[in-house]
Design an enzyme around this catalytic site. Structure first.
Site, PDB file in Angstrom:
ATOM      1  N   LYS B  77       0.849  -1.206   0.000  1.00 38.28           N
ATOM      2  CA  LYS B  77       0.000   0.000   0.000  1.00 38.28           C
ATOM      3  C   LYS B  77       0.877   1.246   0.000  1.00 38.28           C
ATOM      4  O   LYS B  77       1.901   1.297   0.697  1.00 38.28           O
ATOM      5  CB  LYS B  77      -0.903  -0.027   1.240  1.00 38.28           C
ATOM      6  CG  LYS B  77      -1.923   1.105   1.307  1.00 38.28           C
ATOM      7  CD  LYS B  77      -2.811   0.955   2.558  1.00 38.28           C
ATOM      8  CE  LYS B  77      -3.873   2.050   2.631  1.00 38.28           C
ATOM      9  NZ  LYS B  77      -4.720   1.920   3.845  1.00 38.28           N
ATOM     10  N   SER B 152      -9.855   1.919   3.067  1.00 41.36           N
ATOM     11  CA  SER B 152      -8.991   2.684   2.196  1.00 41.36           C
ATOM     12  C   SER B 152      -7.988   1.845   1.422  1.00 41.36           C
ATOM     13  O   SER B 152      -7.455   2.294   0.407  1.00 41.36           O
ATOM     14  CB  SER B 152      -8.231   3.729   3.021  1.00 41.36           C
ATOM     15  OG  SER B 152      -7.311   3.100   3.893  1.00 41.36           O
ATOM     16  N   SER B 176     -10.017  -0.362   7.286  1.00 40.04           N
ATOM     17  CA  SER B 176      -9.415  -0.181   5.956  1.00 40.04           C
ATOM     18  C   SER B 176      -8.704  -1.407   5.392  1.00 40.04           C
ATOM     19  O   SER B 176      -8.331  -1.405   4.216  1.00 40.04           O
ATOM     20  CB  SER B 176      -8.421   0.982   5.982  1.00 40.04           C
ATOM     21  OG  SER B 176      -9.102   2.206   5.936  1.00 40.04           O
TER      22      SER B 176
END
Lengths: 94, 484
Positions: B77, B152, B176
């Site tokens: 990420k 997210s 997330s």
């Protein structure tokens, strides 16, 4: 409390310039969100201690000794402006 | 196809030299070339660097070196620092930022032999539930590209479920990791707060953030957790507990374990198909020998409000560092304050601005006690609810998200509706416990993944993983693949 929400003032505190359109939009959205948040006032928390961290660790120390760290060059690698091994900033004192 | 393998399948084949790390890496790169134009899980990736790492892994494999993740391609990420790679946090404010060092989780994965590659798309600064708040464009759900992948960590979930990597890392502040794992049909775990070092993770809300894995099954989640966990002198909130071999706990035996069902989670707005999947899982767990116990988490209805005070307050402080002095694309001003304001006004997207303003407001003079301090006290009540429940049960079973993946654009106009979709995942971070989302079935017309969530005791990952694994292995959901 939610209806005196002053986006312009809070944006200044946060050092965040907003367009007029953003001010209007955030004003109504945040009034809505703050209205929802009001529900926390239903609870009696007078006898409750606050939780800042779920796993409380206190006094986490390390030895005060020199360790390897970023070089000057690496630390300045992403600087928007630099000179003589330093970050360049606008004039602060007159 | 090699890119479809799990970590445990792949490491066996690699160790026996049945396949090479280079072939595996290449097959992930081929899949990216084939599908990422539609999915957009990756912001960027460096194919040459990835293949070079694969060649190095092959050399070690040939020499008989044994490491738990040797030659396994893992994507990251865009909020976790990887030395010499871009770091943007899904934002345009960081410009051409290049990480000067590795996050501790990256050092640990490298020590375990993993190939670290790619920057995965995300909601800007991890603020969002749909990956629509990225400065690099929307990520699409591999099961239906008109829908969001969750957020997210939407890129991390979509990349794993589209087989563009073997596993990935994401971060979880209020769901997330777990929510996008649920909506994309893979496994996502948020470890207990303090289990995994946060050093090198760009902070959103420091008392809530944890790094965790996205994988294709529960065993892989356990393998990843063993690799990334442990105390770190660079993170004073990491806990010096020993790291177990989590995979060793996966023996399928859940007889006598007590599984809690919270009556407060049977809320309106829960999709009937999600509710049906939960009921089916309850029956399945009973068949496996677990005992179902009704529990109460009385402060559930206050969790979302508490979260959006605590998380935004911490975010407003953490994001103060993006001021255009040491990094960021600087917008000049006549004085420092004008420079900061213009840099931030130009660089941050709308959701980040909204949250900075909310967080600044709840911390501001005159409102601190009414909002922030009160929320911290309610946080105590929420944590107590869980600790009380865990005196009666070993883990709590819930849906991960009240609905399957929604349409792109469906909730962007109403931030409060978006926030309310996090209802089942948010309390876990406030309470500092662990949680995992795993596949619990599919909706019909359209066919979309449904995620189930287990919440475990603080440092109770072994029992939580054992329960998730037992259910997964008694169903075939995790074997289904999207058609892209």
């Amino acid at each position: 409390m939610a209806n005196d929400f002053d986006v312009k003032y809070v944006a200044h505190l946060a050092r965040l310039s907003l367009s007029a359109e953003e001010e209007t939009q955030f004003g109504s959205q945040l009034t809505n969100i703050l209205g929802y948040i009001e529900k926390l006032k239903q609870l009696d928390v007078s006898q409750i201690e606050p939780t800042a961290h779920a796993v409380p660790l206190v006094n986490v120390f390390r030895k005060d000794e020199v360790r390897p760290s970023l070089s000057n060059e690496e630390a300045l690698r992403n600087a928007p402006a630099k000179a003589n091994g330093l970050f360049l900033v606008p004039k602060i004192v007159e | 196809m090699l890119n479809q393998l799990t970590i445990s399948e792949l490491t066996k084949k690699l160790a026996q030299r049945e396949v090479s790390a280079r072939e595996t890496m290449q097959s992930c790169l081929d899949q990216i070339a084939k599908v990422d134009g539609k999915i957009h899980a990756f912001i960027s990736h460096d194919a040459a660097d990835a293949l070079q790492q694969a060649d190095a892994a092959d050399k070690e494999l040939t020499a008989g070196v044994k490491k738990p993740l040797l030659g396994v391609p893992i994507a990251i990420k865009d909020v976790i620092a990887v030395k010499d790679q871009p770091l943007n946090c899904g934002s345009k404010i960081l410009g051409k930022f290049i990480s000067p060092y590795n996050a501790t989780v990256i050092e640990k994965l490298k020590d375990a032999g993993a190939i670290i590659f790619g920057r995965l798309n995300m909601d800007e600064f991890a603020m969002g539930s749909s990956t629509e708040n990225s400065a690099f464009g929307v990520t699409r759900n591999p099961w239906d590209t008109t829908r969001i992948p969750g957020g997210s960590s939407g890129g991390s979930a979509a990349a794993v479920s589209a087989d563009e990597c073997i596993a990935s890392l994401g971060t979880d502040t209020g769901g997330s990791i777990r929510q996008p794992a649920a909506l994309c049909g893979c496994v996502g775990m948020k470890p207990t707060y303090g289990r995994v070092s946060r050093y090198g993770l760009v902070a959103f809300a420091s008392s809530l953030d944890q790094v965790g894995p996205f994988t294709k099954d529960v065993r892989d989640s356990a393998l990843m957790l063993s690799a990334i966990s442990g105390h770190d002198v660079k993170d004073s909130t990491s806990i010096p507990h020993p790291v177990p071999n989590y995979a060793a706990a996966l023996n399928g035996n859940v007889k006598g374990l007590k599984l809690g069902l919270a009556k407060e989670y049977m809320v309106g707005g829960l999709d009937p198909q999600v509710s049906a999947a939960l009921q089916a899982a309850v029956k399945q767990y009973e068949k496996l020998g677990a005992e179902i116990v009704e529990i109460s988490l009385p402060h559930t209805e206050y969790a979302v409000a508490t979260y959006y005070i605590v998380a935004t307050a911490e975010a407003s402080a953490n994001l103060a560092r993006f001021d255009g002095i040491r990094y960021c694309d600087r917008v000049p001003g006549n004085d420092p304050i004008e420079l900061y304001s213009k840099t931030r006004g130009h660089g941050f997207g709308p959701e980040v601005k909204r949250r900075i303003i909310l967080g600044t407001y709840v911390l501001s003079s005159g409102y601190y006690d009414a909002y922030y301090l009160r929320a911290q006290k309610v946080r105590t009540l929420i944590r107590r609810d869980f600790l009380n429940a865990f005196e009666k049960v070993d883990a709590i079973l819930t849906p991960t998200s009240p609905t399957a993946a929604f349409k792109i654009g469906e909730k962007t106009g109403d931030p409060l509706q978006m926030y309310l979709s996090d209802i089942f995942t948010i309390s876990c971070n406030l309470a500092g416990i662990c949680g995992i989302s795993f596949q619990g079935g599919f909706t019909e017309n359209p066919k979309l993944p449904i995620g189930l969530q287990l919440l475990g005791k603080p440092f109770g990952e072994e029992t939580m993983l054992k329960l998730a694994h037992a259910y997964e292995q008694s169903t075939a959901w995790h074997k289904e693949k999207p058609t892209i």
